[in-house]
Design an enzyme around this catalytic site. Structure first.
Site, short mmCIF file in Angstrom:
data_model
loop_
_atom_site.label_atom_id
_atom_site.label_comp_id
_atom_site.label_asym_id
_atom_site.label_seq_id
_atom_site.Cartn_x
_atom_site.Cartn_y
_atom_site.Cartn_z
N GLY A 82 127.31 -35.70 18.19
CA GLY A 82 126.46 -36.86 17.98
C GLY A 82 125.41 -36.57 16.92
CG LEU A 83 123.89 -40.01 14.76
CD1 LEU A 83 123.10 -41.32 14.80
CD2 LEU A 83 124.35 -39.71 13.33
CB SER A 84 120.08 -34.86 13.68
OG SER A 84 118.95 -34.05 13.84
CB SER A 125 130.84 -31.21 15.44
OG SER A 125 130.43 -31.79 16.67
N GLY A 167 120.27 -35.92 21.51
CA GLY A 167 120.08 -35.33 22.83
C GLY A 167 121.14 -34.31 23.23
CE LYS A 168 124.17 -32.45 18.30
NZ LYS A 168 123.21 -33.42 17.74
CB SER A 169 120.46 -29.13 21.96
OG SER A 169 120.21 -27.79 22.28
#
Lengths: 203, 203
Positions: free
Chosen positions: B36-38, B110, B41-43
Site C-alpha cells: 500500500g501507499l506510504s 511494493s 499503515g502497513k508497518s
C-alpha cells in the site's frame, strides 16, 4: 473509530523485542557459521546439528547452497566481488534469523577471513559462533563427492578453494571440529555441547 | 571411527522437513505481504499483528525498512532495477522464514504488480497472503508522518509512489484492510481472523 485515533495509533509501534522472542522459544538465537574446504563436512554437520536441535524442541534453520544459491543469491557469480556479496547477504539473513530467535546454521566455504569478520561485526558479541570444520586438503580431495577437486586439478574449474584459490582459516574460531578423524555424529554433539556450555539453551 | 564411516555418513543428509518445523511450532508458516501507499499503515499493522501472534505463542517476524534497507539491501538505491531487486530479495528471505515455520510479515510499499507476483510465484500455493492496506492518497497525504508527501509535492523527492510514480493495487489480494475508516487494532484482528479461518493455526 475516528480518523484521528487511527492516525495516532499509527505512529506508536509496539514491536516484539528480541528478548521476548528468545523467551517464547525457550532459548537464545545465534549464528553458527561453519567454514572449511569443499567436502570438509560443513553441510552434513550443520544439517545433523539442525536435526538434533529440532529433536530437542529448539528452533533452528540451515542456510546452505541448496536454498541460497538457487534463490536469494541466484544473481551472483563467482567473481571476487560476487563472492564477497554472497557472504554479505548470507550474513545479513543469518542475523535476521538469529534476531527472530533461531539457531541459524550457515554452511558455506566462506574462504576469506575479511568476509567472515564483516559478518561477525554486524552481530552482537557472542551471537556469532565461527566453527572451523577442519579437514586436510588430502582428506577432502579423497572424498570429492561431486568430482569437483578432480575438475579443478584438471583446470576445468578455475579459482577453486584449496587448489588455485586460498582458504584463510579463522584465527580465533569459537570451535574447531576435527573432521579428519572424527565422525559426523560425534562432531555434531560437540556443537550441541558448546551451545549448552555457553548458556544458549536458556532464554 | 574410521575415515570410511565418516565419509559414508557425509553423503546421507537427514534434513528437517517443513512439515516437521510446522509441527514443532504448532502452526503453519506463511508470508503475509502488506502492500500500500506510504503512510497507509502497513508497518504499524504488521507490527501489531506480529505482537498479537507472539502473545498467542505463534512464531512470527516482521521484515520492514528498519531491518532490510539498513542491512540486506543497503547496497540498493531507488532505480527501477534496484526497486525490483529490493522486492525480489525480500521475497526470497520471506520464503526462507516461512519455510522455517514462521508467519513472515513484510511491510513495503511494493507498488508494482509484477514484482509482487514474482514473489507469489516462488511460494507454494496458499503460502503467499497478499494484503492490501487500502487508504486513499488523500488520507495518507494528510497523515504524512515523515513529511515525505510534502517533499514529493515540492519536487524534492522524485519518483514518489502516488505522486509521480504509480501504485498498482493488487487485482486479487487475499485480504483488503480498510485503513481509511478503521483503526489499527481492528485491522490487525481481521488479519488474525483470516489466518484462523484458513487453518494456519494448526500444523
Amino acid at each position: 473509530m475516528t480518523e484521528q485515533k487511527a492516525t495516532n495509533v499509527t505512529w506508536h509501534d509496539h514491536k516484539v523485542s528480541k528478548a521476548e522472542r528468545f523467551k517464547l522459544n525457550g532459548h537464545k538465537g545465534a549464528v553458527l557459521w561453519f567454514t572449511g574446504l569443499s567436502a570438509c563436512g560443513k553441510s552434513t554437520i550443520a544439517n545433523t546439528v539442525d536435526h538434533l536441535l529440532h529433536s530437542m524442541g529448539k528452533h533452528s534453520y540451515v542456510l546452505d547452497g541448496d536454498n541460497i544459491r538457487m534463490g536469494l543469491n541466484k544473481n551472483l557469480g563467482f567473481s571476487a566481488e560476487d563472492r564477497a556479496e554472497n557472504i554479505r547477504r548470507i550474513g545479513e539473513v543469518a542475523k535476521l534469523f538469529a534476531e527472530a530467535g533461531n539457531f541459524t546454521l550457515t554452511a558455506f566455504i566462506s574462504p576469506y577471513r575479511a568476509d567472515r569478520d564483516k559478518v561477525r561485526a554486524i552481530l552482537e558479541p557472542g551471537q556469532f559462533i565461527e566453527i572451523l570444520v577442519d579437514a586436510s586438503l588430502e582428506t577432502c580431495e579423497k572424498r570429492d563427492p561431486k568430482g569437483l577437486y578432480k575438475k579443478a586439478r584438471a583446470g576445468e574449474i578455475k579459482g577453486f578453494t584449496g587448489i588455485d584459490d586460498p582458504y584463510e582459516a579463522p584465527e580465533k574460531p569459537e570451535l574447531v571440529l576435527d573432521s579428519n578423524s572424527k565422525g559426523i555424529d560425534e562432531l555434531a554433539q560437540e556443537v550441541i555441547q558448546y551451545l549448552e556450555s555457553k548458556g544458549f539453551f536458556t532464554a
